[in-house]
Design an enzyme around this catalytic site. Structure first.
Site, PDB file in Angstrom:
ATOM      1  N   CYS A   8       0.870  -0.849  -0.205  1.00 45.15           N
ATOM      2  CA  CYS A   8      -0.132   0.022  -0.007  1.00 45.15           C
ATOM      3  C   CYS A   8       0.754   0.851  -0.300  1.00 45.15           C
ATOM      4  O   CYS A   8       2.009   1.011  -0.097  1.00 45.15           O
ATOM      5  CB  CYS A   8      -0.616   0.185   1.103  1.00 45.15           C
ATOM      6  SG  CYS A   8      -0.105  -0.345   2.906  1.00 45.15           S
ATOM      7  N   ARG A  14      -3.057  -0.762   5.758  1.00 46.96           N
ATOM      8  CA  ARG A  14      -3.711  -2.110   5.038  1.00 46.96           C
ATOM      9  C   ARG A  14      -3.396  -3.079   4.740  1.00 46.96           C
ATOM     10  O   ARG A  14      -3.424  -4.044   4.800  1.00 46.96           O
ATOM     11  CB  ARG A  14      -4.395  -0.748   3.598  1.00 46.96           C
ATOM     12  CG  ARG A  14      -5.317  -0.447   3.670  1.00 46.96           C
ATOM     13  CD  ARG A  14      -5.724   0.407   2.321  1.00 46.96           C
ATOM     14  NE  ARG A  14      -4.482   1.376   2.144  1.00 46.96           N
ATOM     15  CZ  ARG A  14      -4.059   2.238   1.107  1.00 46.96           C
ATOM     16  NH1 ARG A  14      -5.246   1.761   0.416  1.00 46.96           N
ATOM     17  NH2 ARG A  14      -3.328   2.688   0.198  1.00 46.96           N
ATOM     18  N   ASP A 118      -8.546   3.971   1.836  1.00 43.95           N
ATOM     19  CA  ASP A 118      -7.078   4.165   2.137  1.00 43.95           C
ATOM     20  C   ASP A 118      -7.524   4.606   3.869  1.00 43.95           C
ATOM     21  O   ASP A 118      -8.278   5.895   3.494  1.00 43.95           O
ATOM     22  CB  ASP A 118      -6.485   5.571   1.390  1.00 43.95           C
ATOM     23  CG  ASP A 118      -5.049   5.951   2.372  1.00 43.95           C
ATOM     24  OD1 ASP A 118      -5.184   4.930   4.000  1.00 43.95           O
ATOM     25  OD2 ASP A 118      -4.172   6.408   1.197  1.00 43.95           O
TER      26      ASP A 118
HETATM   27  P1  4NP Z   1      -1.492   3.152   3.663  1.00 48.23           P
HETATM   28  O1  4NP Z   1      -2.258   4.371   4.704  1.00 48.23           O
HETATM   29  O2  4NP Z   1      -0.968   3.588   2.808  1.00 48.23           O
HETATM   30  O3  4NP Z   1      -3.040   2.246   3.994  1.00 48.23           O
HETATM   31  O4  4NP Z   1      -0.010   2.405   5.208  1.00 48.23           O
HETATM   32  C1  4NP Z   1      -1.484   5.087   4.632  1.00 48.23           C
HETATM   33  C2  4NP Z   1      -0.497   6.096   5.100  1.00 48.23           C
HETATM   34  C3  4NP Z   1      -0.192   6.484   5.609  1.00 48.23           C
HETATM   35  C4  4NP Z   1      -0.165   7.735   4.640  1.00 48.23           C
HETATM   36  C5  4NP Z   1      -1.354   7.621   3.492  1.00 48.23           C
HETATM   37  C6  4NP Z   1      -1.833   6.222   3.852  1.00 48.23           C
HETATM   38  N1  4NP Z   1       0.423   8.991   4.125  1.00 48.23           N
HETATM   39  O5  4NP Z   1      -0.066  10.281   3.516  1.00 48.23           O
HETATM   40  O6  4NP Z   1       1.260   9.093   5.487  1.00 48.23           O
END
Ligand code: 4NP
Length: 152
Positions: A8, A14, A118
Site C-alpha cells: 500500500c 492496509r 485508504d
Molecule cells: P496505508 O495508509 O497506505 O494503508 O498504510 C496510509 C498511511 C499513511 C499515509 C497515507 C496512507 N500518509 O499519507 O502518510
C-alpha cells in the site's frame, strides 16, 4: 515455496493487515508461503502499524503489532512471485518501479476490482466502522488469494 508481497502507500494501515491475515492462514494451515508487506512510500519507514489496524486485527485474533513499515526496494522485484496492491495507484506505482505480476487485491473474492479505501484519512465516527470494513475486504481477498495459489 511461493513468495508474496502486499503493498500500500504507507505500509502502516492496509498492507500490514493483509500481511497479518496471510501469515495467520499460512501458519494455521502449515502452507509453504513466504509473506511480507511494504509501502510505495518511505514516509513511515521503521514505524509500527497504525493503532486502528493493530486494534481491528487484534479483535480478529491477529497480532500485527510487531510489524515495521518499510519501503519497496529493487531487490524485491526478483524476490517476490506475486505482488498484491491495495489500490490502483499502488498497482501503477509498483509497475512503474519495475515489478511484474502485480495484481489488484480487490480483483479477488468477487469484489469486482474495487480499491481498498485508504483508512489513514478516516476521521471521527467512521473510524471503527471504516477499519472494520477495510479489514473484512482485505481478509476476504487474502483468503481467496491463498486458496487459489495453494492449488497452483
Ligand atoms: P496505508 O495508509 O497506505 O494503508 O498504510 C496510509 C498511511 C499513511 C499515509 C497515507 C496512507 N500518509 O499519507 O502518510
Amino acid at each position: 515455496m511461493k513468495k508474496i508481497l502486499f503493498v500500500c502507500l504507507g505500509n502502516i494501515c492496509r498492507s500490514p493487515l493483509a500481511h497479518g491475515v496471510a501469515e495467520d492462514i499460512i501458519s494455521k494451515e502449515n502452507l509453504d508461503f513466504e509473506v511480507d508487506s511494504a509501502g510505495t512510500s518511505h514516509w513511515h519507514n521503521g514505524e509500527a502499524p497504525c493503532e486502528n489496524s493493530i486494534k481491528v486485527a487484534q479483535s480478529h485474533g491477529i497480532d500485527i503489532s510487531r510489524q515495521t513499515s518499510r519501503q519497496i526496494q529493487k531487490e524485491d522485484i526478483a524476490t517476490y512471485d506475486y505482488v498484491f496492491a491495495m489500490d490502483r495507484q499502488n498497482k501503477e506505482d509498483m509497475e512503474n518501479f519495475g515489478f511484474k505480476n502485480v495484481y489488484l487485491l480487490g480483483d479477488f473474492a468477487h469484489l469486482n476490482g474495487v480499491n481498498v479505501p485508504d483508512p489513514y484519512f478516516f476521521t471521527g465516527q467512521s473510524v471503527t466502522f471504516g477499519f472494520e470494513k477495510v479489514y473484512t475486504m482485505i481478509a476476504t481477498c487474502v483468503e481467496d488469494i491463498i486458496r487459489k495459489l495453494s492449488k497452483e
